[in-house]
Motif scaffolding. Structure first.
Motif, PDB file in Angstrom:
ATOM      1  N   ASN A  95      -6.994  16.195   0.306  1.00 18.73           N
ATOM      2  CA  ASN A  95      -6.229  14.950   0.237  1.00 18.73           C
ATOM      3  C   ASN A  95      -4.727  15.238   0.265  1.00 18.73           C
ATOM      4  N   VAL A 152      -6.002   8.983  -5.508  1.00 18.06           N
ATOM      5  CA  VAL A 152      -7.033   9.990  -5.269  1.00 18.06           C
ATOM      6  C   VAL A 152      -6.597  11.342  -5.814  1.00 18.06           C
ATOM      7  N   TYR A 159      -2.826   4.927  -2.343  1.00 21.33           N
ATOM      8  CA  TYR A 159      -4.183   5.448  -2.488  1.00 21.33           C
ATOM      9  C   TYR A 159      -4.204   6.974  -2.490  1.00 21.33           C
ATOM     10  N   VAL A 160      -3.299   7.584  -1.731  1.00 19.23           N
ATOM     11  CA  VAL A 160      -3.196   9.044  -1.756  1.00 19.23           C
ATOM     12  C   VAL A 160      -2.889   9.510  -3.172  1.00 19.23           C
ATOM     13  N   PRO A 171     -10.583  12.263   2.966  1.00 18.18           N
ATOM     14  CA  PRO A 171      -9.174  12.294   2.542  1.00 18.18           C
ATOM     15  C   PRO A 171      -8.239  11.660   3.573  1.00 18.18           C
ATOM     16  N   ALA A 187      -8.065   7.997   2.981  1.00 17.21           N
ATOM     17  CA  ALA A 187      -7.181   7.692   1.848  1.00 17.21           C
ATOM     18  C   ALA A 187      -5.730   7.716   2.295  1.00 17.21           C
ATOM     19  N   ASN A 188      -5.378   8.669   3.172  1.00 14.76           N
ATOM     20  CA  ASN A 188      -4.014   8.745   3.690  1.00 14.76           C
ATOM     21  C   ASN A 188      -3.688   7.545   4.575  1.00 14.76           C
ATOM     22  N   HIS A 210       0.816  -1.218   0.000  1.00 15.76           N
ATOM     23  CA  HIS A 210       0.000   0.000   0.000  1.00 15.76           C
ATOM     24  C   HIS A 210       0.851   1.270   0.000  1.00 15.76           C
TER      25      HIS A 210
END
Length: 478
Positions: free
Chosen positions: A325, A184, A180-181, A170, A173-174, A40
């Protein structure tokens, strides 16, 4: 933005005590290569790093900018041009600094390398304050656009809940990781950039010079009009440092940080200048001066109907979520770098999935508390004052970074200075310093005064952290 997971290591008490390295930042880069990495966690290539800069510069303010500067006439475009040159100079300076020292932290790293721990801490502290207060402001602004799509402002606590959710998304997502950051950020930037560019370019086909109104519409002198409109536009370019702050998470940072900074800044400048010009040319000047939704008015003129408000509200919402984000990650990056040097609590120096999760969590909590306070107080006065303060605190790292570059150039440090580019780098550093000082002046007396108080609180924090660091060093040596 790919931070590492190695345990924070103690650093010298001052950047001056550090023996010059052939490759500044090499130790941290090597030590962090495996930190917090996994499926990730992923370093950012040039496209996503550029999107980070572009997405953080462009928030929701662009949707009101044309109406904000319309009272001064089209002379405000001159101010935009001057500011764009200043922002590009600053971007180039950050690129040069990152090329020589490509570590996570950006202005913190450069200020500490030039002037020691205290200057580095001030850069980190002021940037950290800016990021979490700005996140609260962005979320509150987003609620205004969300209300156009879904009525949430009918009750203040419904609006408050919506603002908290907009901050949380957001953050999730972090927490999921840099992979993923980046995803996005890429999607949000494309979704915000395309409609803005559509209005900017499409508006040129509906352009009518009769709508422009006078070149100089205010009672001020031409120089005064440029300065007054510049004061409104000054903070449109905050965020140019985004790639430099996350240099440790950028693939091949020596090459890509500078490129991403320039590409992101130029992309934002293109949208700002073309968008403002397009709105000026499609909406009659008299109407634009009193408009509360200039881009909506422009869309309605271009395509007919009354759906412009909904379309622009959706674009603004996506734009702000993208900015949230990116700023959420940046809010944790500088404290992470400072924690690695013992200048922030050690918890800020740990990562999971490439993200400093404690820094993200603290940012979300502080921004959420400020948001709740804003709605509980029932008045935007205090909240707006805090936001104005951040316009000053944001410029402190800029000033320290540009002065650090000037220090490196004048002192002739071989590992920091490219002899063949000395004159060009000196000119750029001088222009970036002037731009940063202009940002400070544009903050206003009240914001500077109150912002300095925030910095003085940081001095107390620094005293405690420096004392703990010294005590640890003494015990280790004893």
């Amino acid at each position: 933005m790919h931070d590492t997971g190695t345990a924070p290591q103690s650093a010298p008490a001052s950047g001056h005590d550090r023996a010059p390295a052939k490759d500044p930042g090499q130790a941290q880069d090597a030590g962090s290569a495996q930190e917090g990495q996994g499926k990730h966690a992923r370093s950012f290539g040039l496209p996503i790093a550029s999107c980070l800069v572009l997405g953080n510069i462009i928030g929701g303010g662009i949707f009101l900018l044309p109406a904000s500067v319309a009272p001064y006439g089209t002379i405000s475009l001159v101010a935009f041009g001057v500011l764009t040159l200043g922002a590009i100079a600053l971007a180039l300076v950050f690129g040069r600094l990152a090329e020589r020292d490509p570590r996570t932290g950006g202005p913190y790293v450069y200020a500490r390398g030039a002037f020691g721990d205290f200057a580095g801490f001030l850069a980190a502290w002021s940037y950290w304050i800016t990021s979490w207060v700005s996140n609260a402001a962005l979320a509150v602004a987003a609620v205004g656009y969300l209300d156009v799509l879904i009525p949430v402002n009918e009750h203040k606590w419904t609006a408050c809940l919506a603002a908290l959710v907009l901050q949380l998304l957001p953050a999730l997502a972090n927490f999921a990781g840099t992979r993923y950051v980046g995803a996005v950020q890429l999607v949000a930037t494309v979704l915000k950039f395309l409609p803005l560019l559509l209005v900017a370019v499409g508006g040129l086909f509906f352009f009518d010079s009769a709508n422009l109104g006078p070149f100089h519409a205010s009672d001020d002198s031409p120089v005064g009009a440029v300065s007054a409109s510049a004061a409104i536009l000054l903070f449109s370019y905050l965020g140019v440092e985004s790639a430099a702050v996350s240099a440790g998470d950028v693939r091949d940072p020596r090459r890509n940080v500078g490129r991403a900074t320039i590409l992101g800044t130029l992309g934002a400048a293109l949208v700002y200048l073309l968008g403002t010009l397009a709105v000026f040319g499609t909406v009659a000047h008299d109407k634009l001066v009193g408009s509360t939704a200039p881009f909506s008015d422009a869309v309605n003129v271009m395509f007919g109907g009354s759906w412009g408000g909904t379309a622009v509200a959706l674009a603004a919402l996506v734009s702000i979520l993208g900015a949230l984000n990116g700023w959420t990650l940046l809010s944790a990056q500088t404290p992470y770098a400072a924690a690695q040097d013992g200048l922030f609590p050690s918890a800020f120096g740990r990562k999971k999935r490439g993200v400093p999760t404690v820094g993200v969590l603290v940012t979300v909590v502080l921004a959420s508390l400020l948001t709740v306070y804003n709605y509980a107080a029932g008045s935007g006065g205090v909240f707006e004052s805090l936001v104005l303060i951040t316009t000053f605190t944001a410029t402190v790292p800029y000033l320290l970074a540009t002065v650090a570059q000037i220090y490196f150039l004048v002192s002739g440090q071989r590992e920091r200075v490219h002899r063949g580019r000395l004159v060009r780098d000196a000119v750029l550093a001088g222009a970036a310093f002037g731009f940063s000082m202009w940002l400070v002046a544009g903050s206003g007396y009240a914001a500077v005064y109150q912002g300095v108080l925030f910095l003085f609180v940081g001095v107390l924090v620094y005293a405690v952290m420096a004392a703990r660091k010294q005590r640890t060093a003494t015990v280790s040596n004893g």
